[in-house]
Design a protein around this motif. Structure first.
Motif, PDB file in Angstrom:
ATOM      1  N   ASN A 109       0.829  -1.211   0.000  1.00  0.00           N
ATOM      2  CA  ASN A 109       0.000   0.000   0.000  1.00  0.00           C
ATOM      3  C   ASN A 109       0.858   1.253   0.000  1.00  0.00           C
ATOM      4  O   ASN A 109       0.574   2.225  -0.707  1.00  0.00           O
ATOM      5  N   GLY A 113       0.945   4.019  -2.822  1.00  0.00           N
ATOM      6  CA  GLY A 113       0.606   5.376  -2.417  1.00  0.00           C
ATOM      7  C   GLY A 113       1.693   6.364  -2.763  1.00  0.00           C
ATOM      8  O   GLY A 113       1.406   7.510  -3.151  1.00  0.00           O
ATOM      9  N   ALA A 114       2.943   5.953  -2.625  1.00  0.00           N
ATOM     10  CA  ALA A 114       4.058   6.848  -2.963  1.00  0.00           C
ATOM     11  C   ALA A 114       4.059   7.211  -4.438  1.00  0.00           C
ATOM     12  O   ALA A 114       4.590   8.259  -4.834  1.00  0.00           O
ATOM     13  N   ALA A 115       3.451   6.351  -5.271  1.00  0.00           N
ATOM     14  CA  ALA A 115       3.343   6.624  -6.713  1.00  0.00           C
ATOM     15  C   ALA A 115       2.050   7.353  -7.048  1.00  0.00           C
ATOM     16  O   ALA A 115       1.681   7.434  -8.218  1.00  0.00           O
ATOM     17  N   GLN A 116       1.362   7.860  -6.035  1.00  0.00           N
ATOM     18  CA  GLN A 116       0.116   8.617  -6.213  1.00  0.00           C
ATOM     19  C   GLN A 116      -1.002   7.762  -6.802  1.00  0.00           C
ATOM     20  O   GLN A 116      -1.864   8.247  -7.529  1.00  0.00           O
ATOM     21  N   ILE A 117      -0.986   6.465  -6.485  1.00  0.00           N
ATOM     22  CA  ILE A 117      -2.052   5.563  -6.912  1.00  0.00           C
ATOM     23  C   ILE A 117      -3.161   5.580  -5.863  1.00  0.00           C
ATOM     24  O   ILE A 117      -2.898   5.360  -4.672  1.00  0.00           O
ATOM     25  N   ASP A 118      -4.380   5.842  -6.282  1.00  0.00           N
ATOM     26  CA  ASP A 118      -5.519   5.808  -5.367  1.00  0.00           C
ATOM     27  C   ASP A 118      -5.951   4.355  -5.200  1.00  0.00           C
ATOM     28  O   ASP A 118      -6.785   3.836  -5.934  1.00  0.00           O
ATOM     29  N   ALA A 168       3.407   5.830 -15.828  1.00  0.00           N
ATOM     30  CA  ALA A 168       2.197   6.472 -15.332  1.00  0.00           C
ATOM     31  C   ALA A 168       1.018   5.508 -15.353  1.00  0.00           C
ATOM     32  O   ALA A 168       0.862   4.719 -16.286  1.00  0.00           O
ATOM     33  N   GLU A 171      -6.678   6.178 -14.864  1.00  0.00           N
ATOM     34  CA  GLU A 171      -7.785   6.082 -13.927  1.00  0.00           C
ATOM     35  C   GLU A 171      -8.376   4.676 -13.947  1.00  0.00           C
ATOM     36  O   GLU A 171      -8.648   4.128 -15.009  1.00  0.00           O
TER      37      GLU A 171
END
Length: 838
Positions: A109, A113-118, A168, A171
């Motif tokens: 997690n 999260g560090a990769a800005q993944i929701d 990247a 969504e």
């Protein structure tokens, strides 16, 4: 019973068909591209097992392969992983819609999260379907180079995820992106949900012992079964992958080693209900992501495909491994090759499963189509309650008659009545553009069960994309809008890299594709229904092959024989808006002197452009933008209010709908539009016949609205000088007589294909045509679908003597012009929950 080997597919291999058991041996002959191959096809209905073996286990010499030779099954492991997930769902550990946030380890997690993944937005089902938006690691240059540089390296799941997250994400839920990343996360979820290793989890959840999977194991994570034969070497691009540490493909997306026999047993057990419940299996097979018209469809851990008219499921694996099972006929095949250079080892209708089935004379409900039409799973949005919808792709040569030309894939949809057979010739739908995708507009038609059921009552409805458009492969889409020589050059470089011959994308080539489709579907004659550019294509088909056309419906007419664009007709159509507003008491009171004020602002902005969000907006741009607001019946009612805001140079209003920066473009371009196809078509069949003297005269004439339309066309014509599309035949500049019964649908407020086009065509062909006009914008089938479809159906039935009912046309109300811009407008254009529909 003994049958000779399958010469066309596995020539010179040793094969044996037995009614009771499998027999194998080997020869020294070779298969093109193959060092080794082991395969098994089973068809219990005739007690058939076909075993195929070839070559040495190591690909170099020595011990030969045996039917029990094990091999890395690579991505076929995903089916096992998916089945294990469904077993956990059956045990109420989680649901398909569960967020993965609570199911992954804190470390994973944190990494995501560090990769800005929701993480909370990603579900179990999205991982299974490759719709999580997470990027891939396994096929990146970074990962491949690292694996080859150090084959003995022991990889971890976290290291693979780290490489994936260098790219990247998109969504979640928006697109299909095949990525092993999804399945290594599922592997971790399985471990955490069972408190066991991944190997132990698979073995217990799927009950390997009960299924008889005695030669299947997770390499290096558990001991190999006793007595297992030497593992097959697999060469990928000439590199022997045997010694690469198993961890490079181990944690859920791959990792299992198995045999043809074990894989046959597992797939047969899965579809026989011995692994999952019927409800789980139905969900696993019916939820289709990706694919559709692309090379692969994907459900949840399975790849659906067709053999003839038989629906099958399977999976492919890295290094030419393929497994397929057709539940309705109980036919299974498993093949593993020692090389990735064998084109037949794939899950397509032309692949080895089909070839073997043909060889064994297995009843696969033979296709009712030609060999160039391949059934595929339909994308979910194209399914309909009112009709039985089938999908497929037509394989066409890019350059017919040219040796070595590439093959293109053209998407096709066939809608049939659910219970009754057709008695009329099929209705073929031809889309607009050129460059607009047809299939994104079909869901609205198919979703209305009453309309779709009525449309297919008595006739099949067939829709085909144009080559290069929408889900066709390749898709002729540039990376930037074509506005100058620089963007044209970049696009041409991209097209060259794709192997695209731009002079092969035009109306005549489209007509040739349609003729090939007609022959493949074994249709004697079409009833054609085209809208916008599709009307010109219908006329092209009539001109090129008149005997194949029974009747036509033309909605929003554009014809051969017209110069590119119709700026004078578009200017007259826009004037109709001003005149109707002036004649309407409410509209005139809300927007007095609208034309004069709009024209005055245009002229002023052409001299002193308006600066909005970093863009320089000229008056001509305002005229060109108006077409965006007349393709939807609700947006159309706002058009006088839009023109009033433009006349006021309302910066706040324009700023709300303009992109930043957008090079003078209002609203973002449609991502489904194939701009390279547009230029290839227009520059071939229209631009060469333009009267440039008249254009240049109009560009400097007195009417500012006409000047705006002419300048827009001239921009395109100038870029055509750089576009290598070739020049169409002189017949592209000649009128096509209506030699078959034709229904013409016009729209009074159509700025793209002005009603004058259709009126003139009807006037030239009074005996063979009937015309109706609606007080709407572009394309009646989109604006007033109920009435337009009723007319279309009535017209088709009238050919058999049934009277045609056109009462719905006269019942159409006038456009209720709105007196102001409100929240509903912003919702429709996508600011406030809606979207622009054009």
């Amino acid at each position: 019973m003994k049958i000779s080997c399958l010469v066309a597919v596995i020539a010179a291999l040793t094969c044996h068909v037995a009614t009771a058991q499998v027999s194998t041996n080997s020869t020294q002959a070779s298969l093109q591209g193959a060092r080794t191959l082991v395969g098994l096809a089973t068809y219990p209905r005739r007690n058939i097992k076909l075993a195929t073996t070839r070559g040495p286990v190591n690909g170099q010499g020595g011990e030969s392969v045996n039917i029990d030779t094990p091999f890395r099954i690579a991505s076929v492991t995903k089916t096992f992983t998916a089945a294990a997930i469904f077993k956990l769902i059956e045990q109420n550990k989680f649901t398909l819609n569960a967020s993965i946030a609570a199911l992954l380890s804190p470390a994973t997690n944190a990494q995501l999260g560090a990769a800005q993944i929701d993480i909370s937005a990603i579900t179990i089902e999205q991982l299974l379907a490759h719709r999580s938006g997470l990027p891939e690691y396994a096929t990146t240059a970074t990962y491949i180079d690292a694996v080859l540089a150090n084959p003995a390296r022991r990889w971890t799941r976290a290291e693979q995820l780290e490489i994936a997250l260098e790219n990247a994400a998109v969504e979640p839920g928006t697109s299909y992106l095949y990525a092993d990343t999804n399945y290594i996360l599922l592997g971790e979820i399985i471990e955490r949900s069972t408190n066991q290793t991944f190997a132990a989890s698979l073995r217990s959840l799927l009950n390997f012992a009960a299924l008889g999977l005695n030669q299947t194991y997770l390499e290096t994570l558990e001991p190999a079964p006793t007595g297992l034969r030497p593992r097959l070497h697999s060469f990928v691009q000439g590199v022997d992958t045997f010694a690469i540490d198993a961890s490079f493909d181990l944690f859920g997306g791959g990792g299992l080693v198995s045999t043809t026999g074990d894989l046959t047993r597992f797939y047969r057990a899965l579809f026989a209900g011995r692994v999952l419940s019927a409800a789980s299996l139905q969900r696993m097979t019916s939820a289709v992501s990706g694919g559709g018209f692309s090379e692969f469809a994907y459900s949840l851990g399975l790849m659906p495909f067709y053999i003839g008219n038989t629906e099958c499921f399977g999976h492919e694996g890295f290094g030419s491994v393929v497994v397929g099972h057709c539940p309705s006929i109980d036919y299974t095949f498993v093949y593993a090759a020692g090389s990735d250079a064998i084109p037949d080892i794939k899950l397509t209708e032309q692949g080895i499963g089909t070839r073997v089935a043909d060889y064994l004379a297995i009843d696969t409900m033979p296709r009712p189509y030609g060999n160039d039409f391949e059934r595929t799973r339909c994308p979910p949005e194209l399914l309909s309650e009112g009709a039985l919808v089938r999908c497929g792709v037509l394989a066409v040569d890019q350059a017919r008659g040219q040796q070595g030309t590439r093959q293109l894939r053209v998407p096709v949809l066939i809608a049939k009545h659910r219970t009754r057979s057709a008695h009329l010739q099929p209705l073929l739908l031809l889309g607009g553009g050129p460059g607009d995708a047809l299939f994104p507009t079909l869901p609205a038609l198919l979703s209305d069960s009453d309309v779709s059921a009525a449309l297919v009552d008595g006739q099949d409805v067939i829709a085909a994309e144009y080559r290069g458009t929408g889900a066709a492969n390749p898709k002729l889409q540039c990376d930037a809008r074509l506005t100058n020589a620089s963007t044209v050059t970049l696009c041409l470089e991209k097209m060259a890299g794709l192997g695209v011959q731009l002079n092969r994308y035009n109306g005549v080539e489209f007509a040739n594709d349609i003729e090939q489709l007609r022959r493949s579907l074994r249709v004697s004659q079409w009833n054609l229904a085209g809208f916008s550019y599709g009307t010109r294509e219908a006329l092209t088909i009539l001109r090129e092959r008149p005997n194949t056309v029974r009747s036509m419906v033309l909605d929003g007419v554009t014809t051969p024989g017209e110069s590119y664009g119709t700026p004078n007709l578009a200017a007259r159509a826009l004037d109709a808006y001003f005149q109707r507003c002036q004649a309407d008491a409410g509209c005139n009171a809300a927007f007095p002197n609208l034309r004069a004020r709009f024209v005055a602002r245009m002229q002023l902005l052409n001299q002193m452009p308006l600066q909005v969000n970093g863009n320089s907006i000229k008056g001509d741009v305002l005229v060109q933008a108006l077409t965006l607001f007349q393709g939807d019946p609700e947006l159309l009612t706002y058009l006088p209010a839009v023109m009033d805001r433009f006349a006021q140079a309302d910066v706040e209003f324009i700023g709300a709908i303009i992109t930043a920066p957008a090079s003078d473009e209002l609203l973002p371009p449609d991502p489904t539009f194939s701009d390279a196809l547009f230029f290839s078509t227009i520059c071939n069949e229209s631009a060469p016949f333009v009267n440039l003297a008249q254009y240049n005269s109009d560009a400097n004439g007195a009417d500012p609205i006409l000047r705006a339309y002419v300048r827009q066309d001239l921009d395109t014509l100038n870029l055509c000088q750089l576009w290598p599309s070739g020049r169409g035949s002189d017949r592209e500049n000649r009128d096509v007589a209506l030699t078959v019964p034709t229904l013409i649908l016009n729209s009074t407020f159509d700025l793209q294909t002005p009603a004058d086009n259709g009126r003139a065509l009807a006037a030239r062909n009074p005996r063979s045509s009937i015309a109706f006009e609606f007080p709407t914008g572009h394309i009646a089938l989109q604006q007033v679908p109920e009435c337009a479809v009723k007319l279309l159906i009535g017209f088709q039935r009238s050919r058999t003597g049934t009277p045609m009912d056109s009462s719905c046309v006269s019942a159409q109300p006038p456009v209720p012009w709105r007196s102001q811009i409100d929240a509903g407008f912003y919702a429709l254009i996508g600011l406030g929950g809606g979207r622009l529909r054009s």
